[in-house]
Design a protein around this motif. Structure first.
Motif, PDB file in Angstrom:
ATOM      1  N   ALA A 126       3.079  11.270 -10.418  1.00  0.00           N
ATOM      2  CA  ALA A 126       2.423  12.581 -10.450  1.00  0.00           C
ATOM      3  C   ALA A 126       3.451  13.706 -10.458  1.00  0.00           C
ATOM      4  O   ALA A 126       3.338  14.671 -11.233  1.00  0.00           O
ATOM      5  N   ALA A 127       4.462  13.584  -9.606  1.00  0.00           N
ATOM      6  CA  ALA A 127       5.499  14.623  -9.542  1.00  0.00           C
ATOM      7  C   ALA A 127       6.290  14.682 -10.844  1.00  0.00           C
ATOM      8  O   ALA A 127       6.614  15.756 -11.347  1.00  0.00           O
ATOM      9  N   GLY A 128       6.581  13.494 -11.392  1.00  0.00           N
ATOM     10  CA  GLY A 128       7.306  13.466 -12.664  1.00  0.00           C
ATOM     11  C   GLY A 128       6.488  14.082 -13.783  1.00  0.00           C
ATOM     12  O   GLY A 128       7.009  14.828 -14.620  1.00  0.00           O
ATOM     13  N   GLY A 129       5.189  13.774 -13.801  1.00  0.00           N
ATOM     14  CA  GLY A 129       4.323  14.371 -14.825  1.00  0.00           C
ATOM     15  C   GLY A 129       4.262  15.874 -14.714  1.00  0.00           C
ATOM     16  O   GLY A 129       4.317  16.587 -15.728  1.00  0.00           O
ATOM     17  N   MET A 141       0.835  -1.214   0.000  1.00  0.00           N
ATOM     18  CA  MET A 141       0.000   0.000   0.000  1.00  0.00           C
ATOM     19  C   MET A 141       0.868   1.262   0.000  1.00  0.00           C
ATOM     20  O   MET A 141       0.653   2.189  -0.789  1.00  0.00           O
ATOM     21  N   ILE A 142       1.835   1.292   0.902  1.00  0.00           N
ATOM     22  CA  ILE A 142       2.725   2.463   0.965  1.00  0.00           C
ATOM     23  C   ILE A 142       3.576   2.547  -0.301  1.00  0.00           C
ATOM     24  O   ILE A 142       3.806   3.626  -0.849  1.00  0.00           O
ATOM     25  N   GLY A 143       4.018   1.389  -0.778  1.00  0.00           N
ATOM     26  CA  GLY A 143       4.838   1.371  -1.987  1.00  0.00           C
ATOM     27  C   GLY A 143       4.085   1.916  -3.182  1.00  0.00           C
ATOM     28  O   GLY A 143       4.612   2.719  -3.964  1.00  0.00           O
ATOM     29  N   VAL A 144       2.828   1.485  -3.344  1.00  0.00           N
ATOM     30  CA  VAL A 144       2.006   1.978  -4.453  1.00  0.00           C
ATOM     31  C   VAL A 144       1.758   3.480  -4.309  1.00  0.00           C
ATOM     32  O   VAL A 144       1.738   4.228  -5.301  1.00  0.00           O
ATOM     33  N   SER A 145       1.571   3.945  -3.072  1.00  0.00           N
ATOM     34  CA  SER A 145       1.364   5.376  -2.839  1.00  0.00           C
ATOM     35  C   SER A 145       2.586   6.173  -3.272  1.00  0.00           C
ATOM     36  O   SER A 145       2.468   7.224  -3.913  1.00  0.00           O
ATOM     37  N   TYR A 146       3.763   5.651  -2.932  1.00  0.00           N
ATOM     38  CA  TYR A 146       4.996   6.328  -3.348  1.00  0.00           C
ATOM     39  C   TYR A 146       5.145   6.326  -4.866  1.00  0.00           C
ATOM     40  O   TYR A 146       5.575   7.319  -5.465  1.00  0.00           O
TER      41      TYR A 146
END
Length: 208
Positions: free
Chosen positions: A166-169, A155-160
């Protein structure tokens, strides 16, 4: 300096023009000198300025003419062309006899105003560049962390991973925005100097 020497020096200084443009400019002023029946190079200099002064004026005129034609054709003037045009116009203004002191005063006042606007624009560019780099950095860090965390805590991994994407986009999207802003600033500078050059030339013609 003879009249022949004057035009030989003028021809050398007009090297940035194409052969056709250079020939057109030289023939125009040779006809002007012939019609005025100037006795020597000193008389030509008294009327037209030194070869360097006249060359800068001609280069500025052709630069403005070229950018106007490019814009009329729907093409964009490159930032490098705008920068070259700005520098040519600055030299033409400062070298002109009429630029002392009235034109220089106008130039200084208008330049101060534009510097304020440009400072604000530069601050905007710096902010955009900072956001772009921050987005790319956060993206790299989040993606790297997400890859490692997805094995231990999905869960945390997918969130990261989602944060990284998103940040890269956002960082990638800001790159063309930054480029557009920089090109727009160069265009504004060039337009201002074209306007200033035309205004000073018009005032000089009214005085004459």
């Amino acid at each position: 300096m003879t009249i022949a020497d004057y035009f030989a020096e003028l021809t050398r200084l007009l090297a940035p023009l194409t052969a056709a443009e250079r020939t057109e400019a030289i023939e125009y002023f040779q006809d002007y000198v012939a019609d005025a029946q100037f006795a020597d190079g000193a008389a030509v200099t008294a009327e037209l300025g030194s070869p360097r002064q006249l060359a800068l004026k001609i280069l500025a005129d052709y630069s403005i003419k070229s950018s106007t034609a490019t814009s009329a054709d729907g093409e964009k003037v490159s930032p490098r062309a705008n920068a070259r045009q700005i520098w040519t116009i600055i030299l033409a203004i400062l070298s002109a006899p009429m630029a002392i002191p009235v034109a220089i005063m106008i130039f200084a006042l208008m330049l101060a105003l534009l510097l304020i606007v440009s400072a604000l624009s530069a601050a905007l560019l710096i902010v955009l560049a900072g956001l772009c780099l921050t987005g790319l950095f956060v993206s790299g860090f989040a993606l790297w962390s997400g890859i490692w965390l997805v094995l231990s805590d999905p869960m945390i991994g997918v969130s990261y991973l989602g944060l990284g994407l998103a940040a890269g986009g956002a960082g990638v999207i800001l790159i063309p925005v930054l480029k557009w802003a920089a090109q727009g600033l160069a265009s504004v500078w060039a337009a201002f100097f074209r306007w200033l050059y035309r205004k000073i030339r018009r005032q000089r013609q009214e005085v004459i």
